[in-house]
Design an enzyme around this catalytic site. Structure first.
Site, PDB file in Angstrom:
ATOM      1  N   LYS A   1     -17.296 -62.922 -24.928  1.00 42.26           N
ATOM      2  CA  LYS A   1     -18.410 -63.527 -25.673  1.00 42.26           C
ATOM      3  C   LYS A   1     -18.005 -64.886 -26.211  1.00 42.26           C
ATOM      4  O   LYS A   1     -16.826 -65.223 -26.220  1.00 42.26           O
ATOM      5  CB  LYS A   1     -18.869 -62.618 -26.807  1.00 42.26           C
ATOM      6  CG  LYS A   1     -17.908 -62.457 -27.967  1.00 42.26           C
ATOM      7  CD  LYS A   1     -18.561 -61.869 -29.213  1.00 42.26           C
ATOM      8  CE  LYS A   1     -19.207 -60.520 -29.010  1.00 42.26           C
ATOM      9  NZ  LYS A   1     -19.328 -59.728 -30.243  1.00 42.26           N
TER      10      LYS A   1
ATOM     11  N   LYS B   1     -23.160 -55.638 -22.816  1.00 40.98           N
ATOM     12  CA  LYS B   1     -23.596 -55.331 -24.186  1.00 40.98           C
ATOM     13  C   LYS B   1     -24.873 -56.104 -24.471  1.00 40.98           C
ATOM     14  O   LYS B   1     -24.910 -57.334 -24.347  1.00 40.98           O
ATOM     15  CB  LYS B   1     -22.506 -55.725 -25.180  1.00 40.98           C
ATOM     16  CG  LYS B   1     -21.359 -54.706 -25.235  1.00 40.98           C
ATOM     17  CD  LYS B   1     -20.197 -55.209 -26.055  1.00 40.98           C
ATOM     18  CE  LYS B   1     -20.570 -55.508 -27.483  1.00 40.98           C
ATOM     19  NZ  LYS B   1     -19.466 -56.175 -28.216  1.00 40.98           N
TER      20      LYS B   1
END
Ligand SMILES: O=C[C@H](O)COP(=O)(O)O
Length: 390
Positions: free
Chosen positions: A28, A85
């Site tokens: 991320k 996710k």
């Protein structure tokens, strides 16, 4: 068992997290909010560098419009990561889950719910029905407040239990710090996720620091196959016990005492009918004898925190009405004796509103042997593995 998920921003950080023992590498961009996405090209390059040495997840971005979210998740899934996710926006949760259902049939999706944006546990069965593989609880505002500041310990247990009931992987994250770990492990989440705690100055936008990754890693028990490599488990007590050896009650174990004294809580307790309709004041006094480390205690790796004692009491009480103080005392003692470092415990439970004074019970319990503690530890690991299907 509980795995350590480390959020990393690039291949160099992924390598550090991998070397220091993170179980899952989560890709991320921490500079762009809680679920800032890296580009598919960057993700592909990092996946290639990791080369299958650890499972990899990647986030789909901070998106709220269901169709955009589904398209972004699809693009991330195509990079070859093991898990995607996906933040479920509270303002369009049902629509977003519906938009992601077809992708959930072909990619492993982990839903992320935010504890600070109105946690809705009723979404968990919907996620399972839509084909999601797991659900993580995180915080959206990275403002110094930790997960436990938004949801108390019994609420977090309910989240984990509901996820497991729905056969979903259960993850907890949200500015978790070292002292949170021992408090969350008894809830048996499948994942604990970290970014800030792994970075220089605990600043999630700064680079990952190898020593901090190692510190956090050391606080989460490793898989059974690697337990014997840890200092604390160098002696194979299971083998010795099977051969009739092992430290029992007579062996002198050096201990320190951790205590919680005069904690007064409102509790639904009592065997009379009228006691079921109200709460009454109950005072707790706990003295826990904890095995001492060979060196002076320097950080969370060396101690059993008093937080664990308070949490154990609150978790026992959150199960609902109890008739007897004896039951409460036994449950608190049992919960705490599951901790491998705890050697003996005294639990005193007093009702303060029955007479002008107090009435109650004091019990003393001790661990039978170190072999017992290892048995409990392994039993709990296999329980969680069974729950997560792994
Ligand atoms: O998925 C886990 C998150 O990256 C946690 O980040 P944080 O520890 O900075 O809240």
């Amino acid at each position: 068992m509980t795995l350590m998920l480390a959020s990393v921003a690039d291949a160099a950080e992924a390598e550090i997290a991998l070397i220091e023992g993170a179980d899952i590498l989560d890709l991320k961009n921490p500079a762009d909010g809680p679920l800032g996405a890296l580009t598919p090209a960057v993700i592909r390059a990092i996946v290639a560098t990791i080369g299958g040495r650890r499972p990899v997840s990647a986030v789909a971005g901070n998106l709220t419009e269901p169709a955009e979210l589904a398209a972004a998740a699809k693009a991330i899934a195509a990079t070859g990561v093991d898990y995607v996710k996906v933040g479920i926006p509270s303002e369009s949760a049902a629509e977003s889950i519906a938009a992601l259902t077809s992708l959930a049939a072909e990619a492993r999706l982990i839903a992320v719910l935010f504890a600070d944006r109105g946690l809705d546990l009723t979404l968990i069965p919907s996620l399972a029905a839509a084909g999601f593989k797991g659900v993580m609880l995180d915080t959206a505002a990275k403002d110094g407040k930790r997960l436990v500041n938004h949801v108390d310990i019994s609420g977090l247990r309910e989240f984990v239990d509901r996820a497991h009931e729905a056969n979903l992987i259960a993850g907890l994250a949200g500015s978790l710090e070292a002292p949170d770990i021992a408090r969350l492990l008894p809830l048996e989440p499948n994942l604990l996720g970290f970014r800030g705690a792994l970075c220089s100055g605990n600043d999630r936008k700064k680079a990952i620091d190898a020593a901090q990754v190692r510190f956090i890693r050391d606080l989460i028990p490793r898989a059974p196959s690697t337990l014997d490599a840890q200092d604390e488990f160098k002696i194979d007590w299971r083998l010795l016990s099977a051969r009739g050896y092992g430290p029992g009650r007579d062996e002198k174990i050096e201990t320190d005492r951790v205590f919680v004294h005069d904690l007064v809580l409102l509790v639904s307790i009592g065997a009379y009918d009228f006691e079921r309709e109200k709460t009454q004041r109950v005072r707790f006094n706990i003295d826990a004898d904890v095995r001492r480390t060979a060196h002076h205690a320097e950080d969370m790796r060396d101690i059993l925190s008093y937080d664990l004692i308070v949490d154990a009491i609150r978790l026992v009480l959150s199960r609902g009405h109890v008739d007897l103080v004896e039951t409460v005392a036994e449950r608190v003692a049992d919960a705490l004796l599951a901790h491998p470092r705890l050697v003996a415990i005294k639990v005193r439970v007093e009702k303060l509103d029955v007479i002008d004074g107090s009435v109650g019970i004091e019990i003393s319990r001790e661990r039978a042997s170190q072999a017992g503690s290892l048995h409990q530890l392994f039993a709990s690991i296999s329980d969680v593995a069974a729950k997560s299907g792994g």
